[in-house]
Motif scaffolding. Sequence first.
Motif, PDB file in Angstrom:
ATOM      1  N   GLU A 210      46.108  25.308  48.176  1.00 27.50           N
ATOM      2  CA  GLU A 210      46.006  26.331  47.838  1.00 27.50           C
ATOM      3  C   GLU A 210      46.039  27.377  48.792  1.00 27.50           C
ATOM      4  N   ASP A 211      45.749  27.249  49.748  1.00 18.98           N
ATOM      5  CA  ASP A 211      45.760  28.109  51.300  1.00 18.98           C
ATOM      6  C   ASP A 211      47.238  28.472  51.500  1.00 18.98           C
TER       7      ASP A 211
ATOM      8  N   GLU B 299      45.049  32.903  44.529  1.00 19.51           N
ATOM      9  CA  GLU B 299      44.115  33.372  45.359  1.00 19.51           C
ATOM     10  C   GLU B 299      44.204  34.901  45.469  1.00 19.51           C
TER      11      GLU B 299
ATOM     12  N   GLY C 159      40.092  30.531  45.114  1.00 25.11           N
ATOM     13  CA  GLY C 159      40.110  30.887  46.491  1.00 25.11           C
ATOM     14  C   GLY C 159      40.181  29.798  47.067  1.00 25.11           C
TER      15      GLY C 159
END
Length: 175
Positions: free
Chosen positions: A17-18, A24, A123
């Motif tokens: 995800e990052d 995000e 996030g």
Amino acid sequence: MSTQTAHQAMKKRDDAEDADGTDEMTAVQAALAAEHAAVYGYGVVGGRISAGRRAEALAAYDAHRARRDALHREVRDLGGTPQAAAAAYELPFPVPDAAAAVRLAAELEDRLAAVYADLVRAGGRARRREAAGALREAAVRAVRWRGSGVAFPGLVERAAAAAPAGSEDASAGAL
């Protein structure tokens, strides 16, 4: 699945995800837009609120300005262009007096809680804690303004289902 394996799988998901960041970024931009709207809304609240609650409105206004500015920096840090504030925002209902100003403040906080719930979900690891804190702060302010809370702040469909039919809370998500 062992605890260690589950932890490794969660870390891989968080890292992915990052690395991707599109969900995000969308959620951070939505939070920024909501904070822009809240700052505007609290300007209206401050102009109509009774003297006894003016300090509370000013504290909320300042908190939302600070959070808006932090989100602006976060969007830039993610490599995006921060969404600009609109010149004006349409209020969900007329705000002719102090009672309506209190309802508006609670509505602003409910809407922010929903946006921050989305940011908690979208996030990456680095932002979840901050988004959860913002959700909690919005939920606490909403309770202070309204005088009562909902079971699942930030989850509009749950709050609306839990509110009695015809109540002010039942229609909050329908705006």
